[in-house]
Design a protein around this motif. Structure first.
Motif, PDB file in Angstrom:
ATOM      1  N   UNK A   5     -42.556 -13.890 -37.874  1.00 28.74           N
ATOM      2  CA  UNK A   5     -42.969 -14.883 -37.725  1.00 28.74           C
ATOM      3  C   UNK A   5     -42.035 -16.165 -37.157  1.00 28.74           C
ATOM      4  N   UNK A   6     -40.785 -15.859 -37.716  1.00 24.34           N
ATOM      5  CA  UNK A   6     -39.948 -16.969 -37.495  1.00 24.34           C
ATOM      6  C   UNK A   6     -39.393 -17.057 -35.818  1.00 24.34           C
ATOM      7  N   UNK A   7     -39.334 -15.633 -35.223  1.00 19.89           N
ATOM      8  CA  UNK A   7     -39.210 -15.410 -33.858  1.00 19.89           C
ATOM      9  C   UNK A   7     -40.355 -15.952 -33.046  1.00 19.89           C
ATOM     10  N   UNK A   8     -41.573 -15.761 -33.525  1.00 20.19           N
ATOM     11  CA  UNK A   8     -42.456 -16.163 -32.757  1.00 20.19           C
ATOM     12  C   UNK A   8     -42.386 -17.817 -32.707  1.00 20.19           C
ATOM     13  N   UNK A   9     -42.394 -18.389 -34.044  1.00 24.66           N
ATOM     14  CA  UNK A   9     -42.156 -19.856 -34.080  1.00 24.66           C
ATOM     15  C   UNK A   9     -41.166 -20.455 -33.066  1.00 24.66           C
ATOM     16  N   UNK A  10     -40.097 -19.681 -32.981  1.00 24.62           N
ATOM     17  CA  UNK A  10     -38.830 -20.064 -32.055  1.00 24.62           C
ATOM     18  C   UNK A  10     -39.337 -19.798 -30.814  1.00 24.62           C
ATOM     19  N   UNK A  11     -39.989 -18.811 -30.283  1.00 24.81           N
ATOM     20  CA  UNK A  11     -40.469 -18.845 -28.994  1.00 24.81           C
ATOM     21  C   UNK A  11     -41.397 -19.734 -28.641  1.00 24.81           C
ATOM     22  N   UNK A  12     -42.235 -20.043 -29.246  1.00 20.91           N
ATOM     23  CA  UNK A  12     -43.217 -21.085 -28.962  1.00 20.91           C
ATOM     24  C   UNK A  12     -42.887 -22.460 -29.433  1.00 20.91           C
ATOM     25  N   UNK A  13     -41.647 -22.731 -30.138  1.00 18.27           N
ATOM     26  CA  UNK A  13     -41.388 -23.944 -30.316  1.00 18.27           C
ATOM     27  C   UNK A  13     -42.460 -24.790 -30.962  1.00 18.27           C
ATOM     28  N   UNK A  14     -42.771 -24.368 -32.053  1.00 16.26           N
ATOM     29  CA  UNK A  14     -43.880 -25.062 -32.818  1.00 16.26           C
ATOM     30  C   UNK A  14     -43.447 -26.324 -33.282  1.00 16.26           C
ATOM     31  N   UNK A  60     -39.449 -15.673 -18.289  1.00 13.61           N
ATOM     32  CA  UNK A  60     -38.587 -15.949 -17.072  1.00 13.61           C
ATOM     33  C   UNK A  60     -37.245 -16.265 -17.036  1.00 13.61           C
ATOM     34  N   UNK A  61     -36.782 -16.914 -18.358  1.00 18.40           N
ATOM     35  CA  UNK A  61     -35.304 -17.292 -18.124  1.00 18.40           C
ATOM     36  C   UNK A  61     -34.658 -16.198 -19.362  1.00 18.40           C
ATOM     37  N   UNK A  62     -35.129 -15.077 -19.452  1.00 21.10           N
ATOM     38  CA  UNK A  62     -34.660 -14.194 -20.416  1.00 21.10           C
ATOM     39  C   UNK A  62     -33.295 -13.795 -19.874  1.00 21.10           C
ATOM     40  N   UNK A  63     -32.814 -13.684 -18.746  1.00 21.01           N
ATOM     41  CA  UNK A  63     -31.660 -13.069 -18.135  1.00 21.01           C
ATOM     42  C   UNK A  63     -30.577 -14.181 -18.192  1.00 21.01           C
ATOM     43  N   UNK A  64     -31.060 -15.430 -18.169  1.00 18.75           N
ATOM     44  CA  UNK A  64     -30.216 -16.886 -18.217  1.00 18.75           C
ATOM     45  C   UNK A  64     -29.813 -17.121 -19.455  1.00 18.75           C
ATOM     46  N   UNK A  65     -30.926 -16.976 -20.462  1.00 18.21           N
ATOM     47  CA  UNK A  65     -30.682 -17.115 -21.971  1.00 18.21           C
ATOM     48  C   UNK A  65     -29.806 -16.003 -22.620  1.00 18.21           C
ATOM     49  N   UNK A  66     -29.818 -14.894 -21.969  1.00 20.00           N
ATOM     50  CA  UNK A  66     -28.761 -13.911 -22.335  1.00 20.00           C
ATOM     51  C   UNK A  66     -27.257 -14.282 -22.516  1.00 20.00           C
ATOM     52  N   UNK A  67     -27.125 -14.986 -21.386  1.00 19.52           N
ATOM     53  CA  UNK A  67     -25.727 -15.686 -21.332  1.00 19.52           C
ATOM     54  C   UNK A  67     -25.613 -16.978 -22.100  1.00 19.52           C
ATOM     55  N   UNK A  68     -26.401 -17.994 -21.957  1.00 20.11           N
ATOM     56  CA  UNK A  68     -26.149 -19.153 -22.395  1.00 20.11           C
ATOM     57  C   UNK A  68     -26.712 -19.401 -23.862  1.00 20.11           C
ATOM     58  N   UNK A  69     -27.850 -18.751 -24.123  1.00 22.42           N
ATOM     59  CA  UNK A  69     -28.446 -18.825 -25.338  1.00 22.42           C
ATOM     60  C   UNK A  69     -28.768 -17.285 -25.876  1.00 22.42           C
ATOM     61  N   UNK A  70     -27.928 -16.535 -26.414  1.00 23.24           N
ATOM     62  CA  UNK A  70     -28.281 -15.097 -27.019  1.00 23.24           C
ATOM     63  C   UNK A  70     -28.817 -15.217 -28.270  1.00 23.24           C
ATOM     64  N   UNK A  72     -31.868 -16.782 -28.683  1.00 19.22           N
ATOM     65  CA  UNK A  72     -33.262 -16.803 -28.320  1.00 19.22           C
ATOM     66  C   UNK A  72     -33.962 -15.511 -28.631  1.00 19.22           C
ATOM     67  N   UNK A  73     -35.306 -15.684 -29.040  1.00 26.09           N
ATOM     68  CA  UNK A  73     -35.886 -14.402 -29.463  1.00 26.09           C
ATOM     69  C   UNK A  73     -35.873 -13.110 -28.556  1.00 26.09           C
ATOM     70  N   UNK A  74     -35.938 -13.506 -26.943  1.00 31.92           N
ATOM     71  CA  UNK A  74     -36.195 -12.235 -26.140  1.00 31.92           C
ATOM     72  C   UNK A  74     -34.742 -11.791 -25.964  1.00 31.92           C
ATOM     73  N   UNK A  75     -33.562 -12.563 -25.617  1.00 36.14           N
ATOM     74  CA  UNK A  75     -32.392 -11.735 -25.782  1.00 36.14           C
ATOM     75  C   UNK A  75     -31.885 -11.037 -26.817  1.00 36.14           C
ATOM     76  N   UNK A  76     -32.183 -11.624 -28.070  1.00 40.33           N
ATOM     77  CA  UNK A  76     -31.847 -11.009 -29.348  1.00 40.33           C
ATOM     78  C   UNK A  76     -32.453  -9.826 -29.585  1.00 40.33           C
ATOM     79  N   UNK A  77     -33.820  -9.357 -28.942  1.00 39.80           N
ATOM     80  CA  UNK A  77     -34.439  -8.267 -29.183  1.00 39.80           C
ATOM     81  C   UNK A  77     -35.566  -8.583 -30.203  1.00 39.80           C
ATOM     82  N   UNK A  78     -35.632  -9.581 -30.658  1.00 41.44           N
ATOM     83  CA  UNK A  78     -36.689  -9.854 -31.926  1.00 41.44           C
ATOM     84  C   UNK A  78     -37.995  -9.666 -31.268  1.00 41.44           C
ATOM     85  N   UNK A  79     -38.401 -10.099 -30.075  1.00 42.91           N
ATOM     86  CA  UNK A  79     -39.640 -10.083 -29.259  1.00 42.91           C
ATOM     87  C   UNK A  79     -39.467  -9.336 -28.091  1.00 42.91           C
TER      88      UNK A  79
END
Length: 442
Positions: A5-14, A60-70, A72-79
């Motif tokens: 739930x926290x991962x989705x809340x972070x992804x959707x920026x609630x 769309x920014x998952x590759x860039x976030x893997x470098x600058x914001x690891x 985030x839910x997608x680079x960290x593998x939570x979603x």
């Protein structure tokens, strides 16, 4: 919140979600009419499209976030990336379905908004046109709320119409007994009914009078009142004169005189035709002013006011988006300084609004956005730039409230509905501030 739930809340920026319904409410209130049921549908559409854009942006920014914001839910593998893309598609479809229920024009506006969101996330957001595209999305979001009011049920009702003498209701009248066309069985000479809309011969009135008073057939004495080729009775002359002068039916002065002579109770006064001046339509309760003549100016004024509110929100969005483009790396103080100048100009503009509530909301907008931007000007580091972007996002709430509270009702109507919308929006600011401590809006 923990786990999935926290991962989705972070992804959707609630925490940024509270800035969304204010767009449609401010757009509706800016017209001076206030929101109704279709505006709530548009607000639901706006929420869905906003969250679709958040999910699509991280995909769309998952590759860039893997470098600058690891983290985030997608680079960290939570979603999983596929789940984020599917959520973006489902939320877009849900938003358009809600807009379709609001009407054709809201659906067209929502379709343009969805296309703008997808274009920004899939490529335009990483170009120099990114801030302008995001500003266009916010502009369309405010316009979406206005379309639900300007094309909804309230738009067909005139807001205020000055009293005019030519709109006074005409007195009620009924037809004299026996005056209905084709309903009397007069067969004698001179008892032939007149054409529909013209004057009835006086003999017909005499026939009815004689028939009702003496219970004699309609072909008796009453039929001899107007022999063929003879002189016309005075009653008929009075009817013809009244008909030609006032365009009344055969129940005029002559008919009343003939009816009294035959012992028939006098008919009630004749109702004059409804005046066409001012496009009015006569009803039993009075006259109803035509909506088109009085409503077009107010609709145009409401549309212009809504477009102005959308332009203000677009200008603020442009400034905040320009700052956010360097929030991960840091940058020069020029961009946050320009954004600070834009906030000052918008705050000064809202201070000129018509109500104290609008002035208070404008002051709260300036305090929410200006302070973190001033810190970013002094030190444009990534943490302070992110804080400035977060403050700019939350500042949209009091700005929307200022736009709603300063709306002028058309025709001098009540300002209670715009003020209620503004008060409701201001109540969202503490909730957004509290949730932003747990979930970042950037």
């Amino acid at each position: 919140m923990t786990g999935r739930a926290a991962a989705w809340a972070q992804l959707l920026r609630l925490s940024a979600l509270f800035t969304v319904p204010g767009d449609t409410l401010a757009g509706a209130a800016a017209t001076g009419r206030g929101p109704h049921r279709t505006t709530l549908l548009a607000a639901g559409c706006s929420l869905c499209l906003y969250e679709a854009g958040m999910a699509l942006n991280d995909w769309a920014d998952r590759e860039q976030d893997a470098v600058e914001r690891p983290e985030r839910p997608l680079p960290s593998g939570r979603i999983r990336p596929g789940a984020a893309l599917a959520a973006a598609g489902a939320l877009t479809a849900a938003g358009l379905a809600l807009a379709a229920r609001a009407g054709r024009l809201p659906l067209a506006t929502a379709t343009a908004l969805a296309a703008t969101v997808w274009a920004y996330d899939l490529g335009l957001g990483r170009t120099p046109a990114g801030p302008a595209v995001m500003a266009a999305a916010r502009f369309l979001d405010v316009t979406l709320g206005a379309t639900t009011v300007l094309t909804g049920p309230d738009a067909r009702q005139p807001t205020a119409a000055p009293h005019r003498a030519d709109r006074a209701p005409a007195p009620r009248a009924d037809r004299a007994p026996g005056a209905r066309t084709g309903r009397t069985s007069a067969t004698g000479a001179g008892a032939k009914p007149a054409p529909r809309g013209g004057a009835r011969p006086a003999a017909r009135v005499g026939v009815v009078a004689a028939t009702r008073a003496g219970r004699v057939p309609a072909t008796g004495a009453g039929a001899e009142l107007a022999p063929r080729g003879g002189a016309k009775p005075a009653a008929r002359v009075g009817v013809v004169a009244a008909t030609r002068a006032g365009r009344t039916s055969a129940t005029g002065a002559g008919a009343i005189a003939a009816a009294r002579a035959g012992g028939v109770p006098s008919p009630r006064p004749v109702r004059a035709p409804a005046a066409r001046t001012g496009r009015t339509s006569a009803t039993r309760g009075g006259t109803k002013p035509a909506a088109r003549a009085d409503l077009v100016p107010s609709r145009r004024a409401g549309a212009a006011s809504a477009l102005g509110a959308a332009a203000v929100m677009a200008a603020h969005t442009f400034a905040v988006t320009a700052v956010s483009r360097r929030e991960a790396q840091g940058g020069a103080p020029g961009v946050p300084l320009a954004a600070l100048g834009a906030v000052g100009a918008l705050a000064a503009w809202t201070a000129r609004r018509r109500t104290p509530l609008a002035g208070a909301a404008g002051a709260l907008y300036a305090a929410t956005a200006a302070r973190p931007l001033a810190h970013a000007v002094l030190n444009p580091s990534p943490p302070l730039l992110q804080r400035a972007v977060g403050g700019g996002i939350r500042a949209m709430i009091p700005l929307q409230a200022a736009l709603a509270a300063g709306a002028a009702p058309p025709g001098g109507g009540s300002a209670r509905r715009p003020a209620a919308s503004a008060a409701g929006l201001l109540a969202l600011l503490p909730l957004a501030r509290r949730l932003s401590r747990k979930v970042s809006p950037t």
